[in-house]
Design a protein around this motif. Structure first.
Motif, PDB file in Angstrom:
ATOM      1  N   UNK A  45       0.825  -1.205   0.000  1.00 31.92           N
ATOM      2  CA  UNK A  45       0.000   0.000   0.000  1.00 31.92           C
ATOM      3  C   UNK A  45       0.863   1.262   0.000  1.00 31.92           C
ATOM      4  N   UNK A  46       2.155   1.087  -0.310  1.00 28.52           N
ATOM      5  CA  UNK A  46       3.059   2.230  -0.494  1.00 28.52           C
ATOM      6  C   UNK A  46       3.729   2.062  -1.853  1.00 28.52           C
ATOM      7  N   UNK A  47       4.115   3.169  -2.502  1.00 26.78           N
ATOM      8  CA  UNK A  47       4.635   3.081  -3.870  1.00 26.78           C
ATOM      9  C   UNK A  47       6.108   2.718  -3.970  1.00 26.78           C
ATOM     10  N   UNK A  48       6.799   2.622  -2.846  1.00 22.56           N
ATOM     11  CA  UNK A  48       8.257   2.490  -2.890  1.00 22.56           C
ATOM     12  C   UNK A  48       8.774   1.085  -2.579  1.00 22.56           C
ATOM     13  N   UNK A  49       7.906   0.075  -2.554  1.00 22.21           N
ATOM     14  CA  UNK A  49       8.351  -1.289  -2.262  1.00 22.21           C
ATOM     15  C   UNK A  49       9.080  -1.862  -3.479  1.00 22.21           C
ATOM     16  N   UNK A  50      10.343  -2.269  -3.265  1.00 29.68           N
ATOM     17  CA  UNK A  50      11.148  -2.859  -4.351  1.00 29.68           C
ATOM     18  C   UNK A  50      11.147  -1.991  -5.607  1.00 29.68           C
ATOM     19  N   UNK A  51      11.263  -0.678  -5.412  1.00 35.17           N
ATOM     20  CA  UNK A  51      11.228   0.217  -6.573  1.00 35.17           C
ATOM     21  C   UNK A  51      12.618   0.374  -7.169  1.00 35.17           C
ATOM     22  N   UNK A  52      13.130  -0.739  -7.668  1.00 36.00           N
ATOM     23  CA  UNK A  52      14.421  -0.745  -8.345  1.00 36.00           C
ATOM     24  C   UNK A  52      14.389  -1.810  -9.446  1.00 36.00           C
ATOM     25  N   UNK A  53      15.245  -1.655 -10.378  1.00 31.81           N
ATOM     26  CA  UNK A  53      15.377  -2.578 -11.519  1.00 31.81           C
ATOM     27  C   UNK A  53      15.974  -3.870 -10.981  1.00 31.81           C
ATOM     28  N   UNK A  54      15.192  -4.951 -10.937  1.00 31.90           N
ATOM     29  CA  UNK A  54      15.634  -6.159 -10.263  1.00 31.90           C
ATOM     30  C   UNK A  54      15.099  -7.419 -10.944  1.00 31.90           C
ATOM     31  N   UNK A  55      15.598  -8.541 -10.497  1.00 32.14           N
ATOM     32  CA  UNK A  55      15.133  -9.835 -10.984  1.00 32.14           C
ATOM     33  C   UNK A  55      15.271 -10.849  -9.852  1.00 32.14           C
ATOM     34  N   UNK A  56      14.674 -12.017 -10.016  1.00 39.24           N
ATOM     35  CA  UNK A  56      14.760 -13.066  -9.007  1.00 39.24           C
ATOM     36  C   UNK A  56      14.379 -14.397  -9.653  1.00 39.24           C
ATOM     37  N   UNK A  57      14.711 -15.511  -9.027  1.00 40.63           N
ATOM     38  CA  UNK A  57      14.428 -16.823  -9.628  1.00 40.63           C
ATOM     39  C   UNK A  57      12.971 -17.252  -9.548  1.00 40.63           C
ATOM     40  N   UNK A  58      12.135 -16.513  -8.811  1.00 41.39           N
ATOM     41  CA  UNK A  58      10.722 -16.870  -8.673  1.00 41.39           C
ATOM     42  C   UNK A  58       9.869 -16.216  -9.766  1.00 41.39           C
ATOM     43  N   UNK A  59       8.719 -16.809 -10.048  1.00 35.65           N
ATOM     44  CA  UNK A  59       7.682 -16.157 -10.845  1.00 35.65           C
ATOM     45  C   UNK A  59       7.070 -15.055  -9.978  1.00 35.65           C
ATOM     46  N   UNK A  60       6.648 -13.964 -10.615  1.00 37.33           N
ATOM     47  CA  UNK A  60       6.004 -12.881  -9.873  1.00 37.33           C
ATOM     48  C   UNK A  60       4.659 -12.561 -10.534  1.00 37.33           C
ATOM     49  N   UNK A  61       3.601 -12.657  -9.757  1.00 38.34           N
ATOM     50  CA  UNK A  61       2.245 -12.344 -10.218  1.00 38.34           C
ATOM     51  C   UNK A  61       1.797 -11.073  -9.500  1.00 38.34           C
ATOM     52  N   UNK A  62       1.396 -10.056 -10.258  1.00 38.50           N
ATOM     53  CA  UNK A  62       1.055  -8.754  -9.687  1.00 38.50           C
ATOM     54  C   UNK A  62      -0.335  -8.329 -10.143  1.00 38.50           C
ATOM     55  N   UNK A  63      -1.147  -7.908  -9.177  1.00 42.08           N
ATOM     56  CA  UNK A  63      -2.467  -7.348  -9.476  1.00 42.08           C
ATOM     57  C   UNK A  63      -2.524  -5.929  -8.928  1.00 42.08           C
ATOM     58  N   UNK A  64      -2.686  -4.969  -9.829  1.00 47.25           N
ATOM     59  CA  UNK A  64      -2.777  -3.565  -9.426  1.00 47.25           C
ATOM     60  C   UNK A  64      -4.240  -3.226  -9.141  1.00 47.25           C
ATOM     61  N   UNK A  65      -4.660  -3.457  -7.895  1.00 44.36           N
ATOM     62  CA  UNK A  65      -6.023  -3.135  -7.516  1.00 44.36           C
ATOM     63  C   UNK A  65      -6.243  -1.626  -7.557  1.00 44.36           C
ATOM     64  N   UNK A  66      -5.179  -0.885  -7.224  1.00 44.23           N
ATOM     65  CA  UNK A  66      -5.239   0.574  -7.272  1.00 44.23           C
ATOM     66  C   UNK A  66      -3.842   1.099  -7.554  1.00 44.23           C
ATOM     67  N   UNK A  67      -3.734   2.039  -8.487  1.00 46.85           N
ATOM     68  CA  UNK A  67      -2.434   2.624  -8.801  1.00 46.85           C
ATOM     69  C   UNK A  67      -2.130   2.570 -10.284  1.00 46.85           C
ATOM     70  N   UNK A  68      -1.296   3.479 -10.732  1.00 47.64           N
ATOM     71  CA  UNK A  68      -0.868   3.504 -12.126  1.00 47.64           C
ATOM     72  C   UNK A  68       0.509   4.139 -12.223  1.00 47.64           C
ATOM     73  N   UNK A  69       1.188   3.858 -13.331  1.00 44.29           N
ATOM     74  CA  UNK A  69       2.532   4.389 -13.519  1.00 44.29           C
ATOM     75  C   UNK A  69       3.177   3.791 -14.751  1.00 44.29           C
ATOM     76  N   UNK A  70       4.497   3.686 -14.707  1.00 50.70           N
ATOM     77  CA  UNK A  70       5.270   3.161 -15.837  1.00 50.70           C
ATOM     78  C   UNK A  70       5.923   1.850 -15.432  1.00 50.70           C
ATOM     79  N   UNK A  71       5.827   0.847 -16.302  1.00 57.44           N
ATOM     80  CA  UNK A  71       6.430  -0.448 -16.012  1.00 57.44           C
ATOM     81  C   UNK A  71       7.571  -0.740 -16.987  1.00 57.44           C
TER      82      UNK A  71
END
Length: 292
Positions: free
Chosen positions: A22-48
C-alpha cells in the motif's frame, strides 16, 4: 544500470509468498529473481519496465513475470506526495518457484496449458480477457488465505490464466540473456547458435545445417514454431541486445549499433523504432529519467 538480484522473503511455514503493498516504494528498483512474480494492481498507475519493454500500467492490470526477467514498476509522482493519502496504491504480489509442486508436477499431461503459460511468462505477460476479473478476485483473496487454501487459490489463478485467450507479451525474445533448455530439441539448438553468432552474418545454409534440415525445410519449420521468419528473429535478438546495452552501459549510439551486429546506423534506427516504438535515444533517456 545493472539489474539487481532480489532475495524474496519466504516464511519457513509457507511454500510461496503473498503480500499486499500500500506504499509506492516497495522494491522500486530494476531487479530480478528466480521466482515467478504475479502482480495485481487493484489501485495505482505508472510506468512499467519489463525486460526491454517500457509501457504504462493502470488500475486493474494483472501481470505475470517469469524467473530472471528484470522488471520494475514506477508509480506516478502523485503517489509519492504525503499530502494526498487518497492516492495510496493497493497492489497484491505473489512470488512462487517453478518446483514448489515438485519436479514432475508440470510435466503431468493435465498441466500442458499451465506449463505453456509459465514458459510464455519468461517474457512477461499481461493478462487480458473475459475471465480477468475472476482472476483479480481470486488474487485478492490470497493475502488472507491460510493453509491448503492458499495453494488451492494459487492453482485456480494459474488455471484461469492458462485458459486466457488474450495474453500480451511484454519483452522481446532478444532480451532473454540465456535460454533455459527445458526441451533439448532442434529449436533450442537454433536459438543457442543464433544467440552466440548474431553479431555476424548467419546464412540460411549455415543455420539449416545447425538444425540438420534442408534450407527450404528450415524456413517452414522455424516459422511454424515461432510464427516469424528467421530474419525477423535475428533482428529481435539484435534489438534486444541493443536495449541491454542502452540500459546497462555508457556507450554511444553508434557503438551500440555495431556491437549488436547492424551494418549501418540507418538500419539500426529503423529496426529499433519498429520493434520498441521509440528511437534508441528516447528509449535510453526514458530509462535514465525513471531510474534517476
Amino acid at each position: 544500470m545493472k539489474a539487481q538480484l532480489l532475495k524474496v522473503s519466504m516464511s519457513p511455514a509457507q511454500s510461496f509468498s503473498v503480500r499486499q503493498d500500500v506504499v509506492p516504494s516497495v522494491n522500486n528498483k530494476w531487479h530480478y529473481h528466480p521466482e515467478f512474480e504475479l502482480v495485481y494492481f487493484s489501485k495505482g498507475k505508472g510506468t512499467q519496465f519489463i525486460g526491454d519493454n517500457i509501457s504504462r500500467f493502470n488500475q486493474g492490470d494483472i501481470v505475470l513475470v517469469g524467473p530472471q526477467l528484470p522488471h520494475y514498476w514506477r508509480f506516478d509522482d502523485v503517489y509519492f506526495r504525503n499530502n494526498n493519502p487518497a492516492a495510496n496504491p493497493d497492489v497484491r504480489v505473489v512470488h512462487f518457484s517453478e518446483n514448489m509442486w515438485g519436479d514432475s508436477f508440470l510435466n503431468l499431461p493435465e498441466n500442458k496449458l499451465l506449463k505453456s503459460v509459465l514458459e510464455k511468462s519468461r517474457r512477461g505477460l499481461k493478462i487480458k480477457g473475459k475471465n480477468k476479473q475472476h482472476i483479480a478476485d481470486l488474487i485478492s483473496e490470497m493475502p488472507n488465505a491460510e493453509g491448503i487454501d492458499r495453494i488451492i487459490i494459487l492453482m485456480q489463478v494459474l488455471a484461469e490464466i492458462a485458459k486466457c485467450e488474450k495474453l500480451e507479451t511484454f519483452s522481446s525474445i532478444g532480451f532473454q540473456h540465456e535460454m533455459e533448455p527445458h526441451e533439448k530439441d532442434r529449436i533450442n539448438d537454433i536459438y543457442d547458435y543464433s544467440y552466440a553468432n548474431f553479431k555476424n552474418k548467419i546464412t540460411l545454409e549455415e543455420i539449416a545445417d545447425v538444425a540438420k534440415i534442408s534450407p527450404n525445410s528450415f524456413c517452414r519449420y522455424f516459422k511454424s514454431r515461432t510464427r516469424k521468419t528467421y530474419s525477423q528473429f535475428l533482428i529481435e535478438i539484435k534489438v534486444g541486445r541493443a536495449c541491454e546495452l542502452l540500459i546497462e552501459h555508457s556507450l554511444n549510439l553508434k557503438q551500440v549499433c555495431y556491437d549488436c551486429g547492424f551494418n549501418n546506423f540507418a538500419s539500426f534506427y529503423k529496426c529499433f523504432k519498429k520493434i520498441t516504438g521509440k528511437s534508441p535515444l528516447c528509449y535510453q533517456k526514458e530509462f535514465v529519467t525513471n531510474f534517476s
